[in-house]
Design a protein around this motif. Sequence first.
Motif, PDB file in Angstrom:
ATOM      1  N   LEU A 175      71.140  29.064  46.116  1.00  0.00           N
ATOM      2  CA  LEU A 175      71.534  27.691  45.833  1.00  0.00           C
ATOM      3  C   LEU A 175      71.087  27.368  44.416  1.00  0.00           C
ATOM      4  CD1 LEU A 175      70.551  25.874  49.161  1.00  0.00           C
ATOM      5  CD2 LEU A 175      72.742  26.924  48.532  1.00  0.00           C
ATOM      6  N   HIS A 176      72.042  26.956  43.592  1.00  0.00           N
ATOM      7  CA  HIS A 176      71.720  26.628  42.210  1.00  0.00           C
ATOM      8  C   HIS A 176      71.199  25.190  42.101  1.00  0.00           C
ATOM      9  CE1 HIS A 176      72.794  30.285  40.168  1.00  0.00           C
ATOM     10  NE2 HIS A 176      73.946  30.353  40.816  1.00  0.00           N
ATOM     11  N   ALA A 177      70.781  24.835  40.901  1.00  0.00           N
ATOM     12  CA  ALA A 177      70.023  23.607  40.693  1.00  0.00           C
ATOM     13  C   ALA A 177      70.743  22.349  41.178  1.00  0.00           C
ATOM     14  CB  ALA A 177      69.677  23.463  39.209  1.00  0.00           C
ATOM     15  N   ARG A 178      72.021  22.171  40.848  1.00  0.00           N
ATOM     16  CA  ARG A 178      72.689  20.928  41.245  1.00  0.00           C
ATOM     17  C   ARG A 178      72.822  20.830  42.754  1.00  0.00           C
ATOM     18  NH1 ARG A 178      75.088  17.226  38.333  1.00  0.00           N
ATOM     19  NH2 ARG A 178      73.076  17.500  37.281  1.00  0.00           N
ATOM     20  N   THR A 179      73.049  21.958  43.426  1.00  0.00           N
ATOM     21  CA  THR A 179      73.102  21.937  44.883  1.00  0.00           C
ATOM     22  C   THR A 179      71.731  21.596  45.459  1.00  0.00           C
ATOM     23  OG1 THR A 179      74.851  23.597  44.858  1.00  0.00           O
ATOM     24  CG2 THR A 179      73.727  23.234  46.948  1.00  0.00           C
ATOM     25  N   ALA A 180      70.674  22.186  44.898  1.00  0.00           N
ATOM     26  CA  ALA A 180      69.322  21.878  45.351  1.00  0.00           C
ATOM     27  C   ALA A 180      69.011  20.401  45.144  1.00  0.00           C
ATOM     28  CB  ALA A 180      68.310  22.742  44.620  1.00  0.00           C
ATOM     29  N   GLN A 181      69.390  19.854  44.004  1.00  0.00           N
ATOM     30  CA  GLN A 181      69.161  18.440  43.735  1.00  0.00           C
ATOM     31  C   GLN A 181      69.924  17.559  44.716  1.00  0.00           C
ATOM     32  OE1 GLN A 181      70.505  18.353  39.686  1.00  0.00           O
ATOM     33  NE2 GLN A 181      68.700  19.418  38.891  1.00  0.00           N
ATOM     34  N   THR A 182      71.149  17.959  45.034  1.00  0.00           N
ATOM     35  CA  THR A 182      71.970  17.196  45.970  1.00  0.00           C
ATOM     36  C   THR A 182      71.354  17.214  47.365  1.00  0.00           C
ATOM     37  OG1 THR A 182      73.962  17.672  44.687  1.00  0.00           O
ATOM     38  CG2 THR A 182      74.271  17.028  46.989  1.00  0.00           C
ATOM     39  N   LEU A 183      70.920  18.385  47.824  1.00  0.00           N
ATOM     40  CA  LEU A 183      70.299  18.465  49.145  1.00  0.00           C
ATOM     41  C   LEU A 183      68.980  17.707  49.185  1.00  0.00           C
ATOM     42  CD1 LEU A 183      71.034  22.186  50.078  1.00  0.00           C
ATOM     43  CD2 LEU A 183      72.228  20.125  50.868  1.00  0.00           C
ATOM     44  N   HIS A 184      68.258  17.664  48.067  1.00  0.00           N
ATOM     45  CA  HIS A 184      67.026  16.876  47.986  1.00  0.00           C
ATOM     46  C   HIS A 184      67.322  15.407  48.228  1.00  0.00           C
ATOM     47  CE1 HIS A 184      63.022  15.731  46.941  1.00  0.00           C
ATOM     48  NE2 HIS A 184      63.333  15.221  45.764  1.00  0.00           N
ATOM     49  N   ARG A 185      68.499  14.942  47.808  1.00  0.00           N
ATOM     50  CA  ARG A 185      68.873  13.549  48.008  1.00  0.00           C
ATOM     51  C   ARG A 185      69.294  13.260  49.445  1.00  0.00           C
ATOM     52  NH1 ARG A 185      68.344  14.773  43.223  1.00  0.00           N
ATOM     53  NH2 ARG A 185      68.212  13.321  41.471  1.00  0.00           N
ATOM     54  N   ARG A 186      69.293  14.287  50.273  1.00  0.00           N
ATOM     55  CA  ARG A 186      69.517  14.093  51.713  1.00  0.00           C
ATOM     56  C   ARG A 186      68.278  14.497  52.521  1.00  0.00           C
ATOM     57  NH1 ARG A 186      73.014  11.580  49.859  1.00  0.00           N
ATOM     58  NH2 ARG A 186      75.248  11.692  50.321  1.00  0.00           N
ATOM     59  N   GLY A 187      67.205  14.855  51.854  1.00  0.00           N
ATOM     60  CA  GLY A 187      66.006  15.273  52.557  1.00  0.00           C
ATOM     61  C   GLY A 187      66.135  16.626  53.223  1.00  0.00           C
TER      62      GLY A 187
ATOM     63  N   ILE B 115      76.877  27.643  35.268  1.00  0.00           N
ATOM     64  CA  ILE B 115      76.485  28.410  36.446  1.00  0.00           C
ATOM     65  C   ILE B 115      75.657  27.561  37.401  1.00  0.00           C
ATOM     66  CG2 ILE B 115      75.089  30.361  37.255  1.00  0.00           C
ATOM     67  CD1 ILE B 115      77.616  31.318  35.963  1.00  0.00           C
ATOM     68  N   SER B 116      74.714  26.791  36.857  1.00  0.00           N
ATOM     69  CA  SER B 116      73.799  26.009  37.702  1.00  0.00           C
ATOM     70  C   SER B 116      74.431  24.732  38.237  1.00  0.00           C
ATOM     71  CB  SER B 116      72.546  25.648  36.904  1.00  0.00           C
ATOM     72  OG  SER B 116      72.875  24.783  35.827  1.00  0.00           O
TER      73      SER B 116
END
Length: 502
Positions: free
Chosen positions: A52-64, A386-387
């Motif tokens: 999982l790249h950075a933007r996906t990780a950031q997005t999932l962080h916004r859902r806990g 890429i990220s």
Amino acid sequence: MPNSPAVDTQVAVVGGGPVGMLLARELAMLGVHVTVLEKLPTPTGESKAGTLHARTAQTLHRRGLLKAVQPGPPAPPVGHGPVPFHFSGMFDLDLSRVVTEGPVMVGSPQAWAQEVFAAEAERLGASIRRDRELVGLDEEADAIRLTVRDSRGVTDTLRASWVVGADGARSAVRRLTGIPFTGTPARVGALIGEVRLLDPARAPHGWQRNPRGWTLVWLNLFGRSRVCTYDFRGPHQDRQAPVTLDEFRAEVERIAGHPVPMDSPGWLTRFSDAALQAEHYRVGRVLLAGDAAHVHFPAGGQGVNLGLQDAVNLGWKLAAEVHGWAPAGLLDTYETERAPIAEAVLENVRAQVALMDPDPRMDSLRTLFARMMHFDDVNQYLSGMISGVDVQYDTGRADDPLAGRFAPDVLLKTGDSVTGLSELLHNARPLLLLLADSEDLLKAAEPWRFRVNVVTATATEQMGTDALLVRPDGYIAWSARGHAGDAETLAGALGCWFGDPE
């Protein structure tokens, strides 16, 4: 509950992979009655993707969800040194130089993340029906009738107000809807699988390129290793033919140039470099997401990330349509926003495949390109692509420099407590964040309070604005410019994205 007694579910999501399961979770969290139809009776446990790249990780962080999708220790946050990554098999990028929040990359096997999303979707009320293959799709006046078949050959029907095809590259939803899938055909035949290497020292470790092709080996001394081959002589004659251990072993040996003993395959499959995209992401009440909408060679692990971001972009918009408050054209922004992102990924993957050609004539070009990746501008451009951190949407507000950008996870003081912006998005509701007292903005937002969370807080760092309107997917819809007309433009943005006040 369904829209009316005549439908069985408000949204049918076809395909129970990570994209379909995350979309189901998004919809269920927003009060949509959603049913997932998955062809396989049980999950295979196979993970063709694991990054999982950075933007996906950031997005999932916004859902806990970020911690939950990591089976091992959490990935370290940015700031722990360089994070080398490859472009076309050349590991000369440093992704850490473009990421400012959260982990740069997360190790999350596709099968693990898929089941995390599935469990969450069920917890929130989604229905998951396995052993249901879609064989028919018929549009009616106000619904879609789906015909499904189980492994015994028994058929059943389901009526849904909306259908989302998240059923992969060979999407039955896309085929039955008649949506063209166009692009560039395959010219590379690739094999991948997990096998036990009997003589690990003889295996070609890591990424190896020679005039015969590529071998990629992720060595596991205590179990099965993942092995992959790229053959540039041409695509497979039968893309869907099962891969035998003998074929797999022979191809690894041909490219490596020596025997590579192996046995005990866990799974084996074939793929290609065909780069295809659906000409439409929506036709009537049918939408596409993930590999059903776009497919490409797995260069840089971008595919699953692209699909998961599709799901979060689509979820709140489709929920708004189901609940009847979506402004005109909102659902169409799913395609206008996400299709160009996928098109750009397909282009960068085509470029990577071209650079991966094993012909020795490409050696000098690869050497030159590798040197160029150490230039700051080149690293920033390729690493941002890429990220995913370079994703920005056109919100139609050219005069607002923050609109369309991803809202940063700043710390916020609200009364006696401190929270992060990401936590305020866990419930997937729009957020109006007021960073300074403003009676005018509060008054302008009042008619939307039942639909938009309004939070007054003090940011621990300079934001460059006194207020932000953040969409449920984390992107900024509007920011205050410190002008007398801010209240008017806020009301316009609220209506544009979140409908008329009731």
